[in-house]
Design a protein around this motif. Sequence first.
Motif, PDB file in Angstrom:
ATOM      1  N   THR A 110      36.467  49.320 -28.896  1.00  0.00           N
ATOM      2  CA  THR A 110      35.858  47.515 -29.977  1.00  0.00           C
ATOM      3  C   THR A 110      36.745  46.670 -30.199  1.00  0.00           C
ATOM      4  O   THR A 110      37.492  47.267 -31.217  1.00  0.00           O
ATOM      5  CB  THR A 110      34.754  48.585 -31.032  1.00  0.00           C
ATOM      6  N   CYS A 111      36.708  46.302 -30.044  1.00  0.00           N
ATOM      7  CA  CYS A 111      37.710  44.901 -31.007  1.00  0.00           C
ATOM      8  C   CYS A 111      37.592  44.590 -32.064  1.00  0.00           C
ATOM      9  O   CYS A 111      36.225  44.168 -32.534  1.00  0.00           O
ATOM     10  CB  CYS A 111      37.301  43.526 -29.883  1.00  0.00           C
ATOM     11  N   ALA A 112      38.544  43.935 -32.344  1.00  0.00           N
ATOM     12  CA  ALA A 112      38.049  43.575 -34.201  1.00  0.00           C
ATOM     13  C   ALA A 112      37.504  42.461 -34.422  1.00  0.00           C
ATOM     14  O   ALA A 112      36.546  42.824 -35.574  1.00  0.00           O
ATOM     15  CB  ALA A 112      39.825  42.582 -34.444  1.00  0.00           C
ATOM     16  N   GLU A 113      36.708  41.627 -33.634  1.00  0.00           N
ATOM     17  CA  GLU A 113      35.670  40.930 -33.436  1.00  0.00           C
ATOM     18  C   GLU A 113      34.492  41.507 -33.897  1.00  0.00           C
ATOM     19  O   GLU A 113      33.406  41.220 -34.584  1.00  0.00           O
ATOM     20  CB  GLU A 113      35.346  39.207 -33.029  1.00  0.00           C
ATOM     21  N   ARG A 114      34.247  42.632 -32.888  1.00  0.00           N
ATOM     22  CA  ARG A 114      33.101  43.115 -32.703  1.00  0.00           C
ATOM     23  C   ARG A 114      32.660  43.887 -33.987  1.00  0.00           C
ATOM     24  O   ARG A 114      31.853  44.386 -33.967  1.00  0.00           O
ATOM     25  CB  ARG A 114      32.868  43.842 -31.389  1.00  0.00           C
ATOM     26  N   VAL A 115      33.900  44.574 -34.078  1.00  0.00           N
ATOM     27  CA  VAL A 115      33.456  45.811 -35.224  1.00  0.00           C
ATOM     28  C   VAL A 115      33.406  44.529 -36.930  1.00  0.00           C
ATOM     29  O   VAL A 115      32.088  45.341 -37.630  1.00  0.00           O
ATOM     30  CB  VAL A 115      35.710  46.252 -35.391  1.00  0.00           C
ATOM     31  N   ALA A 171      43.400  42.957 -19.513  1.00  0.00           N
ATOM     32  CA  ALA A 171      44.284  42.489 -20.518  1.00  0.00           C
ATOM     33  C   ALA A 171      43.256  43.019 -21.676  1.00  0.00           C
ATOM     34  O   ALA A 171      43.863  43.202 -22.937  1.00  0.00           O
ATOM     35  CB  ALA A 171      44.816  41.412 -20.371  1.00  0.00           C
ATOM     36  N   SER A 172      42.280  42.783 -22.156  1.00  0.00           N
ATOM     37  CA  SER A 172      41.449  42.868 -22.573  1.00  0.00           C
ATOM     38  C   SER A 172      40.549  44.469 -22.283  1.00  0.00           C
ATOM     39  O   SER A 172      39.598  44.299 -21.825  1.00  0.00           O
ATOM     40  CB  SER A 172      40.235  41.699 -23.184  1.00  0.00           C
ATOM     41  N   TYR A 173      41.325  45.314 -22.794  1.00  0.00           N
ATOM     42  CA  TYR A 173      41.275  46.624 -21.924  1.00  0.00           C
ATOM     43  C   TYR A 173      39.742  47.135 -22.559  1.00  0.00           C
ATOM     44  O   TYR A 173      39.123  47.722 -21.869  1.00  0.00           O
ATOM     45  CB  TYR A 173      41.384  47.224 -23.536  1.00  0.00           C
ATOM     46  N   PRO A 230      40.082  34.786 -29.297  1.00  0.00           N
ATOM     47  CA  PRO A 230      38.869  36.262 -28.838  1.00  0.00           C
ATOM     48  C   PRO A 230      39.026  36.070 -27.262  1.00  0.00           C
ATOM     49  O   PRO A 230      39.093  35.513 -26.508  1.00  0.00           O
ATOM     50  CB  PRO A 230      37.748  35.948 -29.508  1.00  0.00           C
ATOM     51  N   CYS A 231      38.705  37.423 -26.773  1.00  0.00           N
ATOM     52  CA  CYS A 231      38.234  37.620 -25.732  1.00  0.00           C
ATOM     53  C   CYS A 231      36.582  37.025 -25.163  1.00  0.00           C
ATOM     54  O   CYS A 231      35.930  36.526 -25.784  1.00  0.00           O
ATOM     55  CB  CYS A 231      38.544  38.910 -25.403  1.00  0.00           C
ATOM     56  N   GLY A 232      37.039  36.969 -23.500  1.00  0.00           N
ATOM     57  CA  GLY A 232      35.710  36.946 -23.850  1.00  0.00           C
ATOM     58  C   GLY A 232      34.459  37.640 -24.240  1.00  0.00           C
ATOM     59  O   GLY A 232      33.035  36.820 -24.565  1.00  0.00           O
ATOM     60  N   MET A 233      34.492  38.961 -24.144  1.00  0.00           N
ATOM     61  CA  MET A 233      33.854  39.810 -24.700  1.00  0.00           C
ATOM     62  C   MET A 233      33.268  38.920 -25.762  1.00  0.00           C
ATOM     63  O   MET A 233      32.092  39.250 -26.577  1.00  0.00           O
ATOM     64  CB  MET A 233      34.043  41.161 -24.253  1.00  0.00           C
ATOM     65  N   CYS A 234      34.170  38.866 -27.217  1.00  0.00           N
ATOM     66  CA  CYS A 234      34.309  38.803 -28.292  1.00  0.00           C
ATOM     67  C   CYS A 234      33.742  37.818 -28.467  1.00  0.00           C
ATOM     68  O   CYS A 234      32.694  36.934 -29.397  1.00  0.00           O
ATOM     69  CB  CYS A 234      35.355  39.251 -29.308  1.00  0.00           C
ATOM     70  N   ARG A 235      34.181  36.504 -27.871  1.00  0.00           N
ATOM     71  CA  ARG A 235      32.906  34.913 -27.861  1.00  0.00           C
ATOM     72  C   ARG A 235      32.026  35.240 -27.773  1.00  0.00           C
ATOM     73  O   ARG A 235      30.733  34.926 -28.117  1.00  0.00           O
ATOM     74  CB  ARG A 235      33.788  33.758 -27.041  1.00  0.00           C
TER      75      ARG A 235
HETATM   76 ZN   LIG Z   1      37.565  41.081 -27.357  1.00  0.00          ZN
END
Ligand SMILES: [Zn+2]
Lengths: 148, 148, 148, 148
Positions: free
Chosen positions: B64-69, D58-60, B97-102
């Motif tokens: 889980t990325c920082a933004e989603r946490v 790159a985004s795990y 932010p990666c695309g998933m977090c955007r």
């Molecule tokens: Zn992310």
Amino acid sequence: VEQTCSAFGLTTVEFGELRQRADAAKATAYCPYSNFHVGAVLLTRAGAYISGANVENASYPVTTCAERVAFGKAITEGHRGFKAVAVATDISPPASPCGMCRQCIREFCDLTTPIIMFDKDGNYSVMRLEVLLPLSFGPESLGVPSAA
Amino acid sequence: VEQTCSAFGLTTVEFGELRQRADAAKATAYCPYSNFHVGAVLLTRAGAYISGANVENASYPVTTCAERVAFGKAITEGHRGFKAVAVATDISPPASPCGMCRQCIREFCDLTTPIIMFDKDGNYSVMRLEVLLPLSFGPESLGVPSAA
Amino acid sequence: VEQTCSAFGLTTVEFGELRQRADAAKATAYCPYSNFHVGAVLLTRAGAYISGANVENASYPVTTCAERVAFGKAITEGHRGFKAVAVATDISPPASPCGMCRQCIREFCDLTTPIIMFDKDGNYSVMRLEVLLPLSFGPESLGVPSAA
Amino acid sequence: VEQTCSAFGLTTVEFGELRQRADAAKATAYCPYSNFHVGAVLLTRAGAYISGANVENASYPVTTCAERVAFGKAITEGHRGFKAVAVATDISPPASPCGMCRQCIREFCDLTTPIIMFDKDGNYSVMRLEVLLPLSFGPESLGVPSAA
Ligand SMILES: [Zn+2]
Ligand SMILES: [Zn+2]
Ligand SMILES: [Zn+2]
Ligand SMILES: [Zn+2]
């Protein structure tokens, strides 16, 4: 409950807290897509309780389950060493953590950690992580020290 | 900084808090696989700050990325209405932010929300969500009321 | 269409194939949870077309979107070097790839790659990756050679 | 091998194909971040073999594991009804599917489906899905007809 607590190293007060907090956490879910509320609570060996609930997304795979929300909070707030994981849903029999969440639990918990699953009425099942995710791999498999 | 604050509706105190808290959040990451520390902070319109950091997993997609946490924490703790999102990393120029977090940010923020990206020295870029994720879809696209 | 093809380096035959194949791919989706069918098609510089559709899961975050199914197929079948990405849905205006998929596209495509989005009637929008995911990071950011 | 085949309803030819194809699939992985190659092969009751390998990012969290790449291909190409799942890695003892992938397998396979895990030398373990993911939930839990 007393037998469960004795078998898994919990006090009845701890068990009661896990049940009540997992139930309460359900109300904090954001789940407009599934309408399926899940609450999760972690108990640390130091005695802290950390709660989470599912946070869904219009793009379904961007959803974070309750258990992973709880571990996200706990880990970034410095907690380590978990004594029990509890989840609660509104169905019966109780729902278990999905495979993705079992893998998340595996990263941070001993294999003997009890996972308590509460149904809509507070009835429960309990199984150790090693039973819910046998033959698992974790940090050690990749040469990283265990975070449990 | 003053120009940025004026353009994006933030006070310089808020901007300073976002910079300091995003930097501090990096230290709370669990990232033994990438060794890439990311801190994230959300500022609500009510004035609350909620921090997060990346929480990785031996199975990379379970990360889980920082933004989603941070959003997981914020949403399950009842926060709604976000005024700004900040992220900090140890590289330069600053990482976005990666695309998933955007997509996660899209679920809970207005399209005009500023996303501030700090590099290792506290220098920054800032862009509105609608620029970082143009032509996006969100809750409304699926008939769900906006959570922004 | 002719203007689009000229602007993005496609032939009208290629464009027609992308439209027809993206539309056909929708029928191969497994989406009992959202009932939202998405088809995706990749065109390689070598002239190959690779299709995919969304494959959902009872645990929503375990879902794989159409674009990522297509890239999973393409990459493991040895394709590299993509000339265009097309997606088709049953709504109008056309839906764009979610942020998570934009990040997947970023891993394997040049920033100038056109992403064509078809609506239910075959009408379309088209934008380059660098516009859909500005300020992105990819393999190079982590010291890995680009896979584009 | 003969005992395994007899116990799990496979012929020795099928078992040999699964071993050879899972091993070969490893070479098709895109894994510049972990350098951990995983190959997966599905065998349908109709006798088709579908292969996949891990496709990282790159985004795990945007990574797709080998098993999910294989199911993405298989499902969108119209395959249903799986007789066995095989995975191969370059370590020993053999690695098992991560929890996220076990959940993916659960969506499309009977609980008795054998999952064969090959190590770097072709030695193997085999366990049924119901053992690798006990107490699981799937489509039926959400009122959706089983896709197995
Ligand atoms: Zn992310
Ligand atoms: Zn889960
Ligand atoms: Zn997507
Ligand atoms: Zn996996």
